[in-house]
Design a protein around this motif. Structure first.
Motif, PDB file in Angstrom:
ATOM      1  N   GLU A 198      18.198   8.114  50.044  1.00 44.70           N
ATOM      2  CA  GLU A 198      18.289   9.029  48.891  1.00 44.70           C
ATOM      3  C   GLU A 198      19.179   8.468  47.784  1.00 44.70           C
ATOM      4  O   GLU A 198      18.873   8.582  46.607  1.00 44.70           O
ATOM      5  CB  GLU A 198      18.902  10.354  49.335  1.00 44.70           C
ATOM      6  N   GLU A 199      20.312   7.891  48.187  1.00 52.57           N
ATOM      7  CA  GLU A 199      21.228   7.326  47.192  1.00 52.57           C
ATOM      8  C   GLU A 199      20.603   6.117  46.512  1.00 52.57           C
ATOM      9  O   GLU A 199      20.695   5.954  45.291  1.00 52.57           O
ATOM     10  CB  GLU A 199      22.555   6.953  47.857  1.00 52.57           C
ATOM     11  N   GLU A 248      20.825  10.830  58.397  1.00 53.09           N
ATOM     12  CA  GLU A 248      21.935  11.378  57.607  1.00 53.09           C
ATOM     13  C   GLU A 248      22.954  12.122  58.445  1.00 53.09           C
ATOM     14  O   GLU A 248      23.712  12.921  57.932  1.00 53.09           O
ATOM     15  CB  GLU A 248      21.387  12.306  56.534  1.00 53.09           C
ATOM     16  N   ILE A 353      25.559  11.304  48.158  1.00 55.40           N
ATOM     17  CA  ILE A 353      25.152  12.518  48.870  1.00 55.40           C
ATOM     18  C   ILE A 353      26.363  13.374  49.236  1.00 55.40           C
ATOM     19  O   ILE A 353      26.222  14.556  49.506  1.00 55.40           O
ATOM     20  CB  ILE A 353      24.284  12.229  50.130  1.00 55.40           C
ATOM     21  N   ARG A 356      27.176  16.849  47.499  1.00 52.00           N
ATOM     22  CA  ARG A 356      26.670  18.139  47.979  1.00 52.00           C
ATOM     23  C   ARG A 356      27.784  18.997  48.564  1.00 52.00           C
ATOM     24  O   ARG A 356      27.782  20.207  48.429  1.00 52.00           O
ATOM     25  CB  ARG A 356      25.662  17.890  49.113  1.00 52.00           C
ATOM     26  N   SER A 357      28.698  18.341  49.263  1.00 49.40           N
ATOM     27  CA  SER A 357      29.714  19.121  49.973  1.00 49.40           C
ATOM     28  C   SER A 357      31.097  19.037  49.327  1.00 49.40           C
ATOM     29  O   SER A 357      32.073  19.472  49.897  1.00 49.40           O
ATOM     30  CB  SER A 357      29.777  18.650  51.435  1.00 49.40           C
ATOM     31  N   THR A 381      22.700  17.175  35.714  1.00 45.74           N
ATOM     32  CA  THR A 381      23.169  17.087  37.097  1.00 45.74           C
ATOM     33  C   THR A 381      22.044  17.426  38.062  1.00 45.74           C
ATOM     34  O   THR A 381      21.091  18.106  37.710  1.00 45.74           O
ATOM     35  CB  THR A 381      24.322  18.085  37.373  1.00 45.74           C
ATOM     36  N   SER A 382      22.154  16.900  39.273  1.00 48.02           N
ATOM     37  CA  SER A 382      21.312  17.356  40.376  1.00 48.02           C
ATOM     38  C   SER A 382      22.227  17.390  41.573  1.00 48.02           C
ATOM     39  O   SER A 382      23.426  17.109  41.452  1.00 48.02           O
ATOM     40  CB  SER A 382      20.133  16.418  40.587  1.00 48.02           C
ATOM     41  N   GLU A 383      21.664  17.686  42.737  1.00 46.20           N
ATOM     42  CA  GLU A 383      22.487  17.820  43.938  1.00 46.20           C
ATOM     43  C   GLU A 383      23.356  16.596  44.219  1.00 46.20           C
ATOM     44  O   GLU A 383      24.490  16.718  44.630  1.00 46.20           O
ATOM     45  CB  GLU A 383      21.529  18.004  45.113  1.00 46.20           C
ATOM     46  N   ILE A 384      22.796  15.405  43.977  1.00 48.58           N
ATOM     47  CA  ILE A 384      23.530  14.205  44.397  1.00 48.58           C
ATOM     48  C   ILE A 384      23.814  13.239  43.251  1.00 48.58           C
ATOM     49  O   ILE A 384      24.110  12.090  43.461  1.00 48.58           O
ATOM     50  CB  ILE A 384      22.815  13.466  45.563  1.00 48.58           C
TER      51      ILE A 384
END
Ligand code: ADP
Ligand code: ASP
Ligand code: MG
Length: 414
Positions: A198-199, A248, A353, A356-357, A381-384
């Motif tokens: 994903e990254e 992940e 990623i 996200r947290s 922006t998006s989640e990551i």
């Protein structure tokens, strides 16, 4: 015995000496008992040279002819590399994209692979040949030569690995892996042992040229074991480059930011004093989409006395076309004050990623840029990921400041 697809980039293929080195590296893997499919790019600078020649004769060349011309760079490379391998006493055979055949759609200069016939390659491998397949090129349904977009040999390599269900796809280039950012811009950038799919996908789509975005897309879709390595290290070095991973489970332990990407290929368009009413975004962006222009970051300001400003970014190559369309819309359809544009902007993005947290990552990014007095023009922006659009003259400063602020030069503590 493993089946390995190895892709060698332009610098790796840059001279007869370099091609000899590539042949020796391939021979090294062959001697270990592996079956090999090798995908070279055109020699460094060759694709640029060919495209410039085309433009010299016709400033607006047709894509079909451009692809006929540009594809010759890789055709030369496969022939030369096969000869170099034969010179080492190995059985090698070169293939163009249409000989294989690598079937694509007809979108000249940016075609997509739709199918690969692996029968000739499988036959040759079974007979002990090393197959040398031209990167970057294919053939459409009607037999026209196509190319896969700049950097497209990566995609040929990964797509072949997927079609052949290869054990690994190795992308050999002039750096020894994927770094926290382009090491040519930030010398302190750190090589990553691994990076999640994903990254890598985000970094590639936001401008990191180390892998073409479509190669990453293919790798994810077919779960190809993909590794980025240097072709400049000794053949028997234990360098393992950077592995793209798919699991992940350890996401919580990942550093918040994996890397920074940047992209100078953008341009911004603003339409000022637009009446703020339903349908206005469509009235502006509809004709842009119809002209097949991809839009990236979009912002609409809050309205003031019923009027608002609306901005978006496009690829710099399409700036003039987009400007013409907007001017025409303002003349004929939209009662706006005017249209302005800026084709000297850049986009800088942080990707991870871990975002996200973790809260406050974007704020830390803005603080680091404020400290350097860099003005942010747009944010997305998006989640990551978080991207900012800024004046291109501050791009490198921004990348260095962010690399420093997020301490990407330091290995994360386990
Ligand atoms: P090739 O010709 O082998 O395909 P490219 O020039 O396309 O090579 O890609 C390799 C280059 O990508 C490196 O030389 C480096 O400058 C650049 N690059 C950009 N971002 C990164 C990154 N995050 N990690 C490593 N290299 C990067
Ligand atoms: N030769 C092509 C280019 O320069 C493809 C590649 O190198 O991947 O874009
Ligand atoms: Mg490349």
């Amino acid at each position: 015995m493993a089946l390995i697809v190895q892709k060698y980039g332009g610098t790796s293929m840059g001279s007869p000496e370099r091609i000899r080195e590539v042949a020796k590296r391939v021979a090294h893997y062959h001697a270990l008992g592996h079956q090999l499919v090798v995908v070279p790019s055109a020699m460094a600078g060759e694709t640029n040279r060919l495209l410039a020649l085309a433009k010299e004769l016709n400033p607006e060349p047709h894509g079909r002819e451009l692809d006929v011309i540009a594809s010759t760079g890789e055709q030369v490379s496969v022939g030369l590399l096969a000869l170099a391998l034969q010179n080492l006493g190995l059985k090698a055979r070169s293939y163009t994209g249409w000989q294989v055949k690598i079937q694509t759609d007809s979108a000249y200069t940016k075609a997509r692979i739709v199918a690969i016939d692996d029968s000739l390659i499988r036959r040759d491998l079974a007979e002990g040949f090393i197959c040398v397949v031209a990167g970057f090129q294919g053939v459409d349904e009607d037999g026209n030569i196509t190319t896969l977009g700049r950097g497209g040999s990566d995609t040929t390599g990964v797509a072949l690995a997927a079609a052949l269900q290869a054990d690994e796809c190795q992308i050999f280039t002039d750096v020894d892996g994927v770094y926290t950012t382009d090491p040519r811009v930030v010398p302190e950038a750190r090589k990553l042992e691994q990076i999640t799919f994903e990254e890598m996908f985000e970094l590639a789509s936001l401008g990191s040229k180390v892998l073409q975005i479509r190669s990453v897309e293919f790798a994810g879709k077919y779960k190809v074991k993909l590794r980025v390595l240097s072709s400049f290290t000794p053949h028997d070095s234990n360098d393992t480059g950077t592995l793209i991973t798919y699991e992940e489970e350890n996401a919580m332990e990942q550093p918040v930011i994996a890397g920074i990407a940047f992209n100078r290929d953008e341009a911004k368009l603003t339409i000022t004093g637009v009446p703020d009413r339903p349908g206005i975004a469509y009235a502006i962006l509809g004709p842009i989409a119809e002209a097949n222009i991809d839009v990236d970051v979009i912002i609409q300001n809050t309205s003031h006395e019923g009027l608002t400003d609306f901005s978006f970014t496009v690829h710099r190559n399409e700036y003039n076309k987009a400007l013409d369309i907007l001017n025409q819309q303002v003349r004929d359809q939209i009662q706006a004050r005017g249209v302005t544009g800026d084709n000297k902007i850049a986009k800088v993005s942080i990707v991870g990623i871990g975002m996200r947290s973790h809260a406050g990552v974007a704020a830390k990014m803005f603080a680091a840029l404020a400290k350097e007095n860099v003005n942010i023009q747009m944010i997305s922006t998006s989640e990551i990921k978080t991207s900012v659009v800024l004046d291109e003259k501050y791009m490198e400063l921004a990348v260095r400041a962010l690399h420093d602020a997020f301490e990407l030069d330091k290995a994360p503590v386990a």
